[in-house]
Design a protein around this motif. Structure first.
Motif: not given
Length: 569
Positions: A130-131, A137-140, A150-156, A161-168
């Motif tokens: 991630v940059p 965007v969840i826990c700031k 680790c962690d996720y980024r939307c390419i659009w 988002v953190h791994d632990e904050c990612m929800q279905n």
């Protein structure tokens, strides 16, 4: 017995010499063989890598060293070198390229058609890398702080988002394209356009009405050969933030073809960001004029500039800066394009007709955006152009280019090849002949800047001078006494010879050969007549958020002039 004892040492000495020679030969040949083997293996890897890149849906680029700590998105190992995708930002080890193609989708420029019209799409998440300084965007809290994939980024939308904050629910949530939603062409919009064209419908305005009045898609046109060769880097950064279909490399596709994307967008909504020098901007504006000839006036875009050239006088005039070297993030550039104001720019027709009773050739016709000149500055441009044509690889830096200009300007100060210009030319402004002093050069200006950042018409600013604008249908005509006078004007130690303003300029070169230039494109011209007349207007974008001291003083002087004119009236 003594003979047998004496025969031993010579044979052992010969054996030692041969052994030394053999070891010396091995020590020389072995590194050579290892080097050859490594080069063969490297070339084989390059061939295999190119084959994978060619077949892949990702826009892969290979790097020998990543600029920040990077982890392979397939095997999660830390990597120093490997491939990264210019569109989605995926980073992988060289050995994991095939697996990455199988398991990860790249940005889709158009949604797959299933017979339905879509107006939204889900996030497209990619894990890891991630940059820097990005926040969840969840826990700031800051993302990417752990030394692992680790962690996720939307390419659009570029949300992280953190791994632990990612929800279905977040995985299937609709993507709203983030900060630059008003500049992005969504994939589902192009799918709907494609379906409409199959149905032979062209009412794109109704489709675009759902995106709101503030939707102004931007098209990126980058010249990778301009100035400091930053075009390729910028192409990748813009593809990350926008739809890749909006980003074009002008070394591979012409502006005329790239601008046809505007015809798929709502009327008068598109904006174009030209990444290049003033010559590239002129090339794009010529393509826009072709759109007018084709009857596509309603699709004409407004043009912003990211200056990558050497002079960048048009960019300076429109407050986009004197040159870009990566100091401003690409995100801020897009914000500037969104906030820019629309203005008009005069464009002029320059017709050069050769003299002679038997001249059957058609006159040369140029389109001028910046300025026309005859004299020392055109001579410097001509020498620079000839030198660059011989060894183009040497002119990859803006600093080197300006140094070469300085060299030829200093040379002309000593040689004075353009002296006695007033005896060689006649000048007419709106049909009225002008008496010329002893000049070496004449410059016809359409914009405020000239010669790589000099406000020629204003000079030192200590004398009253007529108001000059780039949208009033008037040209400013100035003279210079030589290269040294040009240098004095550039550092505000002298004023130009202001010859006047006019709607039409006519210059007659009587009986000699002189250097001329239009917008930095020089040539040597024999006896001829040069006629400059108004051609059309171009729709440009003015960056009102950043002004230099010269711009502020110029604007205040122009306002003062307007106030005095109003009082006189």
């Amino acid at each position: 017995m003594e003979g047998e004892e004496n025969s031993g040492p010579p044979s052992s000495g010969v054996f030692a010499d041969w052994s030394l020679a053999l070891w010396t030969l091995c020590s020389v040949i072995l590194p050579v063989l290892i080097t050859l083997w490594c080069s063969v293996q490297r070339s084989r890897r390059q061939v295999l890598r190119r084959d994978i890149f060619r077949k892949s849906k990702h826009d892969w680029h290979y790097t020998d060293l990543f600029g920040q700590p990077t982890y392979c998105c397939v095997c999660a190992q830390h990597i120093l070198q490997g491939a990264f995708c210019n569109c989605c930002g995926l980073c992988v080890h060289e050995l994991c390229l095939k697996k990455a193609d199988q398991h990860f989708l790249c940005k889709e420029i158009m949604m797959r058609s299933d017979g339905e019209v879509h107006t939204s799409m889900a996030h497209h998440w990619i894990r890891g890398n991630v940059p820097l300084c990005s926040y969840c965007v969840i826990c700031k809290q800051q993302c990417g702080t752990q030394p692992k994939l680790c962690d996720y980024r939307c390419i659009w939308c570029q949300h992280t988002v953190h791994d632990e904050c990612m929800q279905n629910t977040l995985m299937s949530e609709k993507c709203h394209f983030g900060e630059f939603r008003n500049l992005i062409i969504p994939p589902y919009y192009l799918s709907a356009i494609n379906q409409m064209r199959k149905d032979k419908r062209t009412d794109y305005g109704k489709l675009a009405s759902s995106y709101g009045q503030h939707w102004t898609p931007v098209i990126i046109l980058a010249n990778t050969r301009s100035g400091n060769n930053m075009g390729e880097t910028l192409l990748g950064e813009f593809k990350i933030l926008l739809n890749p279909v909006q980003v074009f490399d002008l070394s591979k596709i012409s502006p005329a073809k790239a601008l046809q994307l505007c015809t798929l967008l709502p009327y008068n909504s598109a904006r174009v960001l030209v990444c290049g020098g003033d010559g590239t901007v002129g090339w794009v504006l010529d393509a826009i004029d072709e759109m007018k000839i084709k009857g596509q006036e309603r699709y004409i875009p407004q043009v912003a500039i990211l200056p990558l050239g050497t002079g960048n006088d048009l960019s300076n005039t429109l407050a986009w800066g004197a040159g870009y070297a990566g100091e401003v993030p690409v995100e801020q550039i897009l914000r500037n394009v969104m906030e820019a104001d629309g203005i008009k720019l005069d464009r002029w027709k320059v017709q050069v007709t050769k003299k002679g009773y038997y001249n059957l050739r058609k006159p040369k016709v140029f389109t001028m955006n910046n300025y026309f000149s005859i004299g020392p500055d055109a001579l410097m441009a001509l020498n620079f152009h000839a030198h660059r044509e011989k060894t183009p690889s040497l002119f990859s830096s803006r600093i080197i280019n300006k140094a070469v200009y300085f060299f030829y300007g200093t040379k002309d100060c000593l040689v004075q090849e353009c002296k006695d210009l007033n005896k060689k030319v006649e000048l007419e402004l709106d049909g009225e002949r002008i008496d010329l002093p002893n000049l070496e050069g004449i410059i016809v200006l359409n914009i405020g800047y000239w010669g790589g950042g000099c406000r020629l018409w204003e000079g030192m600013g200590d004398e009253p001078y007529p108001l000059a604008r780039h949208d009033d249908g008037l040209l400013e005509v100035a003279g210079v006494y030589g290269s040294f006078h040009c240098a004095q004007i550039q550092v505000k130690l002298a004023n130009p010879v202001r010859l006047g303003q006019a709607h039409t300029v006519r210059l007659i070169l009587k009986n000699s050969k002189m250097p001329m230039q239009v917008d930095g494109e020089p040539w040597a011209q024999g006896p001829c007549t040069v006629t400059i007349t108004h051609k059309t207007h171009a729709l440009m974008l003015y960056h009102s958020g950043e002004q230099t001291d010269d711009d502020v003083s110029s604007m205040s002087e122009q306002e003062h002039t307007r106030e005095q004119t109003d009082e006189d009236i």
